[in-house]
Design a protein around this motif. Structure first.
Motif, PDB file in Angstrom:
ATOM      1  N   THR A   1       0.841  -1.255   0.017  1.00  0.00           N
ATOM      2  CA  THR A   1      -0.025   0.015  -0.007  1.00  0.00           C
ATOM      3  C   THR A   1       0.870   1.226  -0.136  1.00  0.00           C
ATOM      4  OG1 THR A   1      -1.729  -1.095   1.127  1.00  0.00           O
ATOM      5  CG2 THR A   1      -1.785   1.248   1.316  1.00  0.00           C
ATOM      6  N   ASP A   2       1.898   1.397   0.912  1.00  0.00           N
ATOM      7  CA  ASP A   2       2.598   2.469   0.932  1.00  0.00           C
ATOM      8  C   ASP A   2       3.609   2.727  -0.418  1.00  0.00           C
ATOM      9  OD1 ASP A   2       3.554   1.809   4.390  1.00  0.00           O
ATOM     10  OD2 ASP A   2       2.117   3.026   3.614  1.00  0.00           O
TER      11      ASP A   2
ATOM     12  N   ASP B   1       7.533   8.643  -4.790  1.00  0.00           N
ATOM     13  CA  ASP B   1       8.601   8.272  -5.722  1.00  0.00           C
ATOM     14  C   ASP B   1       8.343   7.046  -6.573  1.00  0.00           C
ATOM     15  OD1 ASP B   1      10.168  10.243  -4.792  1.00  0.00           O
ATOM     16  OD2 ASP B   1      10.974   9.008  -2.986  1.00  0.00           O
ATOM     17  N   TRP B   2       7.437   6.202  -6.215  1.00  0.00           N
ATOM     18  CA  TRP B   2       7.195   5.192  -6.830  1.00  0.00           C
ATOM     19  C   TRP B   2       6.314   5.336  -8.204  1.00  0.00           C
ATOM     20  CZ3 TRP B   2       9.402   0.282  -5.970  1.00  0.00           C
ATOM     21  CH2 TRP B   2      10.017   0.443  -4.874  1.00  0.00           C
TER      22      TRP B   2
ATOM     23  N   SER C   1      10.088  -6.875  -6.784  1.00  0.00           N
ATOM     24  CA  SER C   1       8.862  -7.192  -7.393  1.00  0.00           C
ATOM     25  C   SER C   1       7.975  -8.297  -6.885  1.00  0.00           C
ATOM     26  CB  SER C   1       9.088  -7.626  -9.035  1.00  0.00           C
ATOM     27  OG  SER C   1       9.894  -8.897  -8.791  1.00  0.00           O
ATOM     28  N   GLU C   2       8.457  -9.094  -6.012  1.00  0.00           N
ATOM     29  CA  GLU C   2       7.676 -10.222  -5.295  1.00  0.00           C
ATOM     30  C   GLU C   2       6.994  -9.625  -4.316  1.00  0.00           C
ATOM     31  OE1 GLU C   2      10.505 -13.146  -4.127  1.00  0.00           O
ATOM     32  OE2 GLU C   2      11.071 -13.581  -6.056  1.00  0.00           O
ATOM     33  N   LEU C   3       7.341  -8.194  -3.763  1.00  0.00           N
ATOM     34  CA  LEU C   3       6.783  -7.822  -2.567  1.00  0.00           C
ATOM     35  C   LEU C   3       5.851  -6.637  -2.915  1.00  0.00           C
ATOM     36  CD1 LEU C   3      10.058  -7.671  -0.518  1.00  0.00           C
ATOM     37  CD2 LEU C   3       8.077  -9.501  -0.514  1.00  0.00           C
ATOM     38  N   VAL C   4       5.906  -6.203  -4.148  1.00  0.00           N
ATOM     39  CA  VAL C   4       4.858  -4.829  -4.645  1.00  0.00           C
ATOM     40  C   VAL C   4       3.796  -5.268  -5.118  1.00  0.00           C
ATOM     41  CG1 VAL C   4       7.027  -3.107  -4.339  1.00  0.00           C
ATOM     42  CG2 VAL C   4       6.263  -4.491  -6.352  1.00  0.00           C
TER      43      VAL C   4
ATOM     44  N   ALA D   1       5.841  -2.827 -14.059  1.00  0.00           N
ATOM     45  CA  ALA D   1       6.941  -1.765 -14.427  1.00  0.00           C
ATOM     46  C   ALA D   1       8.145  -2.190 -14.252  1.00  0.00           C
ATOM     47  CB  ALA D   1       6.636  -0.373 -13.586  1.00  0.00           C
ATOM     48  N   ILE D   2       8.717  -3.063 -12.942  1.00  0.00           N
ATOM     49  CA  ILE D   2       9.806  -3.571 -12.928  1.00  0.00           C
ATOM     50  C   ILE D   2      10.071  -4.795 -14.069  1.00  0.00           C
ATOM     51  CG2 ILE D   2      11.161  -5.151 -11.261  1.00  0.00           C
ATOM     52  CD1 ILE D   2       9.668  -3.685  -9.111  1.00  0.00           C
TER      53      ILE D   2
END
Length: 242
Positions: A193-194, A200-201, A226-229, A236-237
């Motif tokens: 969520t953050d 910045d993201w 990428s596994e955590l977002v 995008a990654i």
């Protein structure tokens, strides 16, 4: 005691007589004189002229600058030393460290490198000694002014290495002598969520940051991120990694 031996003002006070000196037309000064000067003047009947007291100079109110946050436990942004002009003349025959500095945490080293065979680009190697969780990457955010005047923001993830400290290596496109730059972190990667709501993201920043990776270790760190977002950042990654 004769009247001549006593100052006129004091004589009048002692005898209860009428005022012997003319009424002063000027304001009696107090500011800028010591207590002893004022007392002596009072007994001698001397009128101290007002002194001009310099007006107090207001102190400008320091307004804190709002900085972007890079992650939980962020220690705050800190400036990095500018690249000396002489460093730009470093020979390009080898990968040379032209500037080295340490973050306020005392465990993160910033190594500004001049990559071999490239006379116009600089690379930044980040090395973190200890405190890296294998399940949650650390993140450093670097902001600098390019030679064309535009600001560039890079997100740099770090994962623990099998041997040695955690390290990442990125390209600082457009960086040059005298450029202003700053960093924040390292801090643990934030939650889905953050990351999604952090300014910045943005997609452009994420893609630019991934493409700035100069070695496989840094790209592996992005694969772990990428596994955590969330899905948008993950896509995008993936597109930037190719």
């Amino acid at each position: 005691m004769s009247r001549a031996a006593v100052p006129p003002r004091l004589w009048t006070s002692l005898t209860g007589g009428h005022r012997v000196s003319p009424r002063r037309t000027a304001e009696r000064g107090r500011a800028g004189y010591t207590l002893w000067q004022r007392t002596r003047a009072s007994f001698s009947g001397v009128v101290l002229p007002p002194r001009a007291v310099p007006a107090a100079v207001p102190v400008p109110r320091q307004v804190p600058v709002r900085r972007r946050e890079a992650g939980d436990g962020t220690p705050g942004w800190f400036s990095l030393p500018p690249l000396p002009t002489v460093a730009a003349l470093t020979a390009s025959g080898s990968d040379t460290v032209v500037l080295e500095t340490t973050a306020p945490d005392g465990r993160t080293t910033f190594l500004l490198r001049h990559p071999a065979g490239d006379t116009s680009e600089y690379g930044l190697e980040l090395v973190v000694h200890g405190g890296v969780d294998a399940d949650r990457p650390l993140l450093v955010t670097v902001s600098y002014t390019r030679q064309d005047g535009r600001e560039r923001v890079l997100l740099v993830p770090l994962m623990p290495a099998r041997f040695g400290p955690a390290a990442s290596y990125v390209r600082l496109s457009g960086f040059g002598p005298g450029a202003a730059w700053a960093a924040v972190g390292p801090a643990p990667l934030r939650t889905d969520t953050d990351v999604t709501t952090d300014t910045d993201w943005t997609r452009d920043t994420v893609v630019d940051s991934v493409r700035a990776a100069l070695n496989e270790t840094t790209r592996d760190a992005w694969r772990r991120v990428s596994e955590l977002v969330g899905d948008d950042v993950r896509e995008a990654i993936g597109s930037a990694l190719g």
